[in-house]
Design an enzyme around this catalytic site. Sequence first.
Site, PDB file in Angstrom:
ATOM      1  N   PHE A  42     -37.602   2.923  48.132  1.00  0.00           N
ATOM      2  CA  PHE A  42     -36.617   2.067  46.919  1.00  0.00           C
ATOM      3  C   PHE A  42     -37.445   3.224  45.445  1.00  0.00           C
ATOM      4  CE2 PHE A  42     -36.504  -0.006  42.531  1.00  0.00           C
ATOM      5  CZ  PHE A  42     -35.299  -1.184  43.488  1.00  0.00           C
ATOM      6  N   ALA A  48     -43.366   3.664  45.058  1.00  0.00           N
ATOM      7  CA  ALA A  48     -43.349   3.470  43.720  1.00  0.00           C
ATOM      8  C   ALA A  48     -42.739   2.078  43.438  1.00  0.00           C
ATOM      9  CB  ALA A  48     -43.124   4.862  43.225  1.00  0.00           C
ATOM     10  N   VAL A  49     -43.819   1.315  42.729  1.00  0.00           N
ATOM     11  CA  VAL A  49     -43.052   0.209  42.135  1.00  0.00           C
ATOM     12  C   VAL A  49     -43.350   0.595  40.945  1.00  0.00           C
ATOM     13  CG1 VAL A  49     -43.803  -2.287  41.903  1.00  0.00           C
ATOM     14  CG2 VAL A  49     -44.474  -1.018  44.400  1.00  0.00           C
ATOM     15  N   ILE A  50     -42.101   0.673  40.135  1.00  0.00           N
ATOM     16  CA  ILE A  50     -42.626   0.649  38.669  1.00  0.00           C
ATOM     17  C   ILE A  50     -41.605  -0.882  38.080  1.00  0.00           C
ATOM     18  CG2 ILE A  50     -40.782   1.818  36.692  1.00  0.00           C
ATOM     19  CD1 ILE A  50     -40.331   4.202  38.980  1.00  0.00           C
ATOM     20  N   GLU A  87     -38.071  -1.724  36.739  1.00  0.00           N
ATOM     21  CA  GLU A  87     -36.930  -1.173  38.004  1.00  0.00           C
ATOM     22  C   GLU A  87     -37.253  -2.857  38.544  1.00  0.00           C
ATOM     23  OE1 GLU A  87     -35.018   0.957  39.122  1.00  0.00           O
ATOM     24  OE2 GLU A  87     -36.006   2.203  37.000  1.00  0.00           O
ATOM     25  N   THR A  88     -37.915  -3.751  38.282  1.00  0.00           N
ATOM     26  CA  THR A  88     -38.007  -5.312  39.362  1.00  0.00           C
ATOM     27  C   THR A  88     -38.615  -5.988  38.050  1.00  0.00           C
ATOM     28  OG1 THR A  88     -38.741  -6.207  41.341  1.00  0.00           O
ATOM     29  CG2 THR A  88     -39.995  -3.998  40.403  1.00  0.00           C
ATOM     30  N   HIS A 125     -40.480  -8.694  40.074  1.00  0.00           N
ATOM     31  CA  HIS A 125     -41.297  -9.040  40.300  1.00  0.00           C
ATOM     32  C   HIS A 125     -42.344  -8.376  40.698  1.00  0.00           C
ATOM     33  CE1 HIS A 125     -38.334  -8.064  43.561  1.00  0.00           C
ATOM     34  NE2 HIS A 125     -39.272  -8.006  43.866  1.00  0.00           N
ATOM     35  N   ASN A 159     -53.055   5.092  50.230  1.00  0.00           N
ATOM     36  CA  ASN A 159     -52.565   4.366  49.461  1.00  0.00           C
ATOM     37  C   ASN A 159     -52.375   4.913  48.897  1.00  0.00           C
ATOM     38  OD1 ASN A 159     -51.075   2.183  48.190  1.00  0.00           O
ATOM     39  ND2 ASN A 159     -52.001   0.818  48.185  1.00  0.00           N
ATOM     40  N   ARG A 213     -46.740  11.230  38.085  1.00  0.00           N
ATOM     41  CA  ARG A 213     -48.201  11.560  39.008  1.00  0.00           C
ATOM     42  C   ARG A 213     -47.803  11.734  40.266  1.00  0.00           C
ATOM     43  NH1 ARG A 213     -48.226   8.021  35.188  1.00  0.00           N
ATOM     44  NH2 ARG A 213     -50.915   6.934  34.424  1.00  0.00           N
TER      45      ARG A 213
END
EC number: 2.5.1.78
Length: 168
Positions: free
Chosen positions: A24, A82-84, A87-88, A90, A115, A129
């Site tokens: 993702f 990558a948690v953006i 994009e979500t 939650h 991590n 980054r």
Amino acid sequence: MEIGQYQPNLDGDGLRIGIVQARFNEPVCNGLADSCIEELERLGVTGEDVLLVTVPGALEIPLALQKLAESAQFDALIALGAVIRGETYHFELVSNESGAGITRIGLDFGIPVANAVLTTENDEQAVARMTEKGRDAARVAVEMANLAVALEQLGGDDEEEDEEEEEA
């Protein structure tokens, strides 16, 4: 008073590294992986000593790390994702749960886990980054793998002394 000190060791020669990469936000995750693998090679880890596994997203990373840890074939593991926020919906759940799961694997299995799951507000921050964070993950994995070996040897000396005392 003189104290003992361990100097960081970034020699990756002979180390086996397992990498779990989320798909993702794939362009960012691929950038993380490319810079991480490039840095591992620069540190002396050979391609044949690296296994890259991909998973759908950040929440799936801990399970894949657990399976790699259970195999006992690796000196260190690396989590890439990558948690953006945009994009979500939650974002907090994914960020917190994946981070906690990744940390738990290292503690439960006694294996270093670097991590490098980015948590950013937007795509631009993630892209800015990804290269340095990928390199950092490689350095953390190699340094901590070497530290784990050195610290295990401290415990091994005591066990040998205990056995010698019992035989005497």
